[in-house]
Design a protein around this motif. Structure first.
Motif, mmCIF file in Angstrom:
data_model
loop_
_atom_site.group_PDB
_atom_site.id
_atom_site.type_symbol
_atom_site.label_atom_id
_atom_site.label_comp_id
_atom_site.label_asym_id
_atom_site.label_seq_id
_atom_site.Cartn_x
_atom_site.Cartn_y
_atom_site.Cartn_z
ATOM 1 N N TRP A 277 2.263 -17.031 -9.278
ATOM 2 C CA TRP A 277 1.458 -16.171 -10.144
ATOM 3 C C TRP A 277 0.114 -15.838 -9.493
ATOM 4 C CZ3 TRP A 277 -2.592 -18.878 -13.230
ATOM 5 C CH2 TRP A 277 -3.447 -17.970 -13.848
ATOM 6 N N ILE A 278 -0.582 -16.846 -9.002
ATOM 7 C CA ILE A 278 -1.897 -16.618 -8.402
ATOM 8 C C ILE A 278 -1.774 -15.800 -7.121
ATOM 9 C CG2 ILE A 278 -3.899 -17.736 -7.339
ATOM 10 C CD1 ILE A 278 -3.532 -20.037 -9.304
ATOM 11 N N THR A 279 -0.751 -16.094 -6.314
ATOM 12 C CA THR A 279 -0.545 -15.328 -5.082
ATOM 13 C C THR A 279 -0.293 -13.859 -5.392
ATOM 14 O OG1 THR A 279 0.397 -17.259 -3.967
ATOM 15 C CG2 THR A 279 0.852 -15.112 -2.996
ATOM 16 N N ALA A 280 0.580 -13.607 -6.365
ATOM 17 C CA ALA A 280 0.881 -12.227 -6.758
ATOM 18 C C ALA A 280 -0.372 -11.525 -7.262
ATOM 19 C CB ALA A 280 1.969 -12.215 -7.830
ATOM 20 N N SER A 281 -1.177 -12.237 -8.044
ATOM 21 C CA SER A 281 -2.406 -11.649 -8.586
ATOM 22 C C SER A 281 -3.392 -11.321 -7.472
ATOM 23 C CB SER A 281 -3.041 -12.610 -9.593
ATOM 24 O OG SER A 281 -2.197 -12.817 -10.717
ATOM 25 N N ILE A 282 -3.505 -12.225 -6.499
ATOM 26 C CA ILE A 282 -4.418 -11.985 -5.363
ATOM 27 C C ILE A 282 -3.975 -10.765 -4.573
ATOM 28 C CG2 ILE A 282 -5.166 -12.886 -3.118
ATOM 29 C CD1 ILE A 282 -5.152 -15.683 -4.381
ATOM 30 N N LEU A 283 -2.680 -10.665 -4.300
ATOM 31 C CA LEU A 283 -2.165 -9.541 -3.516
ATOM 32 C C LEU A 283 -2.350 -8.220 -4.265
ATOM 33 C CD1 LEU A 283 1.084 -11.171 -2.087
ATOM 34 C CD2 LEU A 283 -0.947 -10.513 -0.783
ATOM 35 N N ARG A 284 -2.146 -8.240 -5.584
ATOM 36 C CA ARG A 284 -2.314 -7.015 -6.369
ATOM 37 C C ARG A 284 -3.789 -6.593 -6.414
ATOM 38 N NH1 ARG A 284 1.267 -5.072 -10.054
ATOM 39 N NH2 ARG A 284 -0.224 -5.098 -11.796
ATOM 40 N N ARG A 285 -4.681 -7.568 -6.513
ATOM 41 C CA ARG A 285 -6.105 -7.235 -6.502
ATOM 42 C C ARG A 285 -6.519 -6.714 -5.121
ATOM 43 N NH1 ARG A 285 -8.419 -6.004 -11.256
ATOM 44 N NH2 ARG A 285 -7.939 -7.573 -12.839
ATOM 45 N N ALA B 173 7.459 11.243 -13.631
ATOM 46 C CA ALA B 173 6.747 10.144 -14.290
ATOM 47 C C ALA B 173 7.582 8.867 -14.225
ATOM 48 C CB ALA B 173 6.442 10.500 -15.746
ATOM 49 N N VAL B 174 8.881 9.006 -14.441
ATOM 50 C CA VAL B 174 9.789 7.856 -14.347
ATOM 51 C C VAL B 174 9.801 7.307 -12.918
ATOM 52 C CG1 VAL B 174 12.215 7.138 -14.463
ATOM 53 C CG2 VAL B 174 11.239 8.537 -16.296
ATOM 54 N N LEU B 175 9.845 8.206 -11.942
ATOM 55 C CA LEU B 175 9.817 7.772 -10.535
ATOM 56 C C LEU B 175 8.512 7.034 -10.221
ATOM 57 C CD1 LEU B 175 11.366 10.864 -8.691
ATOM 58 C CD2 LEU B 175 12.374 8.590 -8.961
ATOM 59 N N HIS B 176 7.421 7.490 -10.838
ATOM 60 C CA HIS B 176 6.134 6.815 -10.653
ATOM 61 C C HIS B 176 6.226 5.357 -11.077
ATOM 62 C CE1 HIS B 176 1.948 5.660 -11.270
ATOM 63 N NE2 HIS B 176 2.234 5.422 -12.540
ATOM 64 N N TRP B 177 6.803 5.106 -12.254
ATOM 65 C CA TRP B 177 6.896 3.732 -12.747
ATOM 66 C C TRP B 177 7.849 2.893 -11.904
ATOM 67 C CZ3 TRP B 177 2.936 2.623 -15.352
ATOM 68 C CH2 TRP B 177 2.392 3.498 -16.302
ATOM 69 N N ILE B 178 8.938 3.498 -11.474
ATOM 70 C CA ILE B 178 9.919 2.752 -10.664
ATOM 71 C C ILE B 178 9.302 2.323 -9.339
ATOM 72 C CG2 ILE B 178 12.093 2.938 -9.389
ATOM 73 C CD1 ILE B 178 13.131 4.726 -11.665
ATOM 74 N N PHE B 179 8.614 3.254 -8.668
ATOM 75 C CA PHE B 179 7.993 2.908 -7.387
ATOM 76 C C PHE B 179 6.817 1.953 -7.584
ATOM 77 C CE2 PHE B 179 10.687 6.006 -5.572
ATOM 78 C CZ PHE B 179 10.683 5.802 -4.198
ATOM 79 N N GLY B 180 6.121 2.072 -8.716
ATOM 80 C CA GLY B 180 5.052 1.125 -9.010
ATOM 81 C C GLY B 180 5.579 -0.288 -9.163
ATOM 82 N N ALA B 181 6.771 -0.410 -9.763
ATOM 83 C CA ALA B 181 7.380 -1.729 -9.954
ATOM 84 C C ALA B 181 7.840 -2.355 -8.639
ATOM 85 C CB ALA B 181 8.570 -1.618 -10.912
ATOM 86 N N LEU B 182 8.019 -1.527 -7.622
ATOM 87 C CA LEU B 182 8.429 -2.057 -6.313
ATOM 88 C C LEU B 182 7.369 -2.991 -5.732
ATOM 89 C CD1 LEU B 182 10.107 1.015 -4.554
ATOM 90 C CD2 LEU B 182 11.216 -1.024 -5.477
ATOM 91 N N GLU B 183 6.124 -2.859 -6.201
ATOM 92 C CA GLU B 183 5.085 -3.766 -5.716
ATOM 93 C C GLU B 183 5.430 -5.203 -6.072
ATOM 94 O OE1 GLU B 183 0.251 -4.404 -5.898
ATOM 95 O OE2 GLU B 183 1.268 -3.410 -7.569
ATOM 96 N N TRP C 273 -7.253 0.650 -2.477
ATOM 97 C CA TRP C 273 -7.171 1.983 -3.073
ATOM 98 C C TRP C 273 -8.502 2.414 -3.700
ATOM 99 C CZ3 TRP C 273 -3.965 5.634 -1.973
ATOM 100 C CH2 TRP C 273 -2.700 5.310 -1.464
ATOM 101 N N ILE C 274 -9.316 1.453 -4.144
ATOM 102 C CA ILE C 274 -10.660 1.797 -4.621
ATOM 103 C C ILE C 274 -11.486 2.353 -3.458
ATOM 104 C CG2 ILE C 274 -12.854 0.816 -5.426
ATOM 105 C CD1 ILE C 274 -11.177 -1.100 -7.166
ATOM 106 N N GLY C 275 -11.353 1.717 -2.290
ATOM 107 C CA GLY C 275 -12.038 2.213 -1.102
ATOM 108 C C GLY C 275 -11.585 3.604 -0.727
ATOM 109 N N ILE D 239 0.843 -1.199 0.000
ATOM 110 C CA ILE D 239 0.000 0.000 0.000
ATOM 111 C C ILE D 239 0.882 1.255 0.000
ATOM 112 C CG2 ILE D 239 -1.778 1.287 1.225
ATOM 113 C CD1 ILE D 239 -2.734 -1.365 0.052
ATOM 114 N N LEU D 240 1.960 1.214 0.784
ATOM 115 C CA LEU D 240 2.853 2.376 0.897
ATOM 116 C C LEU D 240 3.554 2.677 -0.418
ATOM 117 C CD1 LEU D 240 4.315 4.532 2.554
ATOM 118 C CD2 LEU D 240 5.986 2.786 3.226
ATOM 119 N N VAL D 241 4.137 1.662 -1.071
ATOM 120 C CA VAL D 241 4.897 1.919 -2.302
ATOM 121 C C VAL D 241 3.974 2.365 -3.435
ATOM 122 C CG1 VAL D 241 6.823 0.416 -1.698
ATOM 123 C CG2 VAL D 241 4.900 -0.530 -2.985
ATOM 124 N N THR D 242 2.764 1.799 -3.506
ATOM 125 C CA THR D 242 1.853 2.249 -4.559
ATOM 126 C C THR D 242 1.353 3.668 -4.256
ATOM 127 O OG1 THR D 242 0.052 1.046 -3.425
ATOM 128 C CG2 THR D 242 1.081 -0.030 -5.300
#
Length: 311
Positions: free
Chosen positions: A268-276, A198-208, A282-284, A44-47
């Protein structure tokens, strides 16, 4: 016709995901998710930081008007718009339009608001594509085996998504050529800073992805995380007409993880669950932002108008 095509594609993808999951040991998946535990807060913090850098990038796209709206309010507006994008059939067009409308109600000229939103989107797209290509090339030198990828299994699967992205880019460029050049010419220094954030945005997004895989005891570099995260964005863009990009994002996760050598279905499934799960949080937050700041202000404005009419 388009509506039925969307439904058919969605059903086909969900059926494919069902068979993938059926062949997976879900007990191991649930064990992996529970092992992350309180460290989910890190995601949550990195995103959140990634969203902040994207907001700063957008603020510089306002040029000399950037100080007329606070960074906090711009953060709220951006997050509401991006969340709206997830569920609106118009995708980016709908989300960006909403951002421009809300921003114009905050005292920014309507044309400047629309131009800044468009310019910010193009900055994001250009920085994403540049960062993805440079990261992928770097990864090819780090992992020579990537040069031997089965084109039918991997590269061919990505090409339609790259094509979709380029079509979207061409449509954006038509509007860009009409509205944005004057804004860029008058604010060149701010545009450089916009690209940087914008570049920093993508880099920190990839930290997820980086932290998710680290939590699952899988060694991964930042470059690999960038390739995975930025690659998944192509898949999400191709599935933008499906609410939440259900299925497309999961398929993208699987393809990009396999490209960097992570082939475990459980991972793969674990990563997908955590990302969802992160997405739901964040939707909340976006819903809370809207009702606390935007919806409340709209209600106040409506009351003022009614009072003037009564008077």
């Amino acid at each position: 016709m388009k509506k039925w095509l969307t439904i058919i594609i969605t059903i086909c993808i969900l059926i494919s995901l069902y068979f993938f999951i059926q062949a997976t040991d879900m007990n191991r998946v649930l064990s992996s998710v529970s092992r992350v535990g309180y460290r989910f807060a890190v995601l949550i913090l990195v995103t959140g930081l990634a969203y902040l850098f994207a907001t700063i990038s957008w603020q510089y796209c306002l040029g000399d008007k950037r100080k007329e709206v606070s960074l906090g309010r711009l953060y709220v507006i951006r997050h509401i718009g991006e969340t709206f994008t997830l569920f609106n059939p118009a995708s980016v067009v709908g989300g960006d339009s909403l951002k421009a409308v809300i921003l114009s109600r905050s005292g920014i000229d309507t044309k400047r608001a629309a131009a800044s939103v468009l310019l910010s989107r193009l900055m994001m797209m250009a920085s994403q594509l540049t960062l993805f290509i440079s990261s992928f090339i770097t990864l090819m030198f780090q992992m020579p085996a990537l040069r031997l990828l089965d084109s039918n299994a991997h590269v061919a699967g990505i090409l339609p998504f790259l094509s979709s992205r380029s079509k979207s880019l061409r449509l954006k460029m038509q509007t860009f050529l009409r509205e944005v050049p004057p804004l860029i010419r008058e604010n060149k220094k701010y545009m450089v800073l916009s690209v940087l954030f914008a570049v920093l945005h993508w880099i920190f997004g990839a930290l997820e992805f980086y932290f998710i895989l680290k939590f699952l005891n899988i060694d991964i570099s930042i470059v690999q995380a960038l390739v995975i995260d930025l690659g998944v964005v192509f898949f999400k863009t191709a599935g933008a007409f499906i609410p939440g990009q259900i299925g497309f994002e999961e398929y993208g996760n699987k393809i990009m993880l396999s490209i960097v050598g992570v082939n475990s279905d459980e991972v793969w499934i674990t990563a997908s669950i955590l990302r969802r799960a992160r997405q739901i949080v964040w939707i909340g937050i976006a819903a809370a932002f809207y009702f606390l700041f935007i919806g409340k202000k709209n209600q106040v404005n409506e009351n003022q108008v009614n009072e003037e009419i009564d008077y």
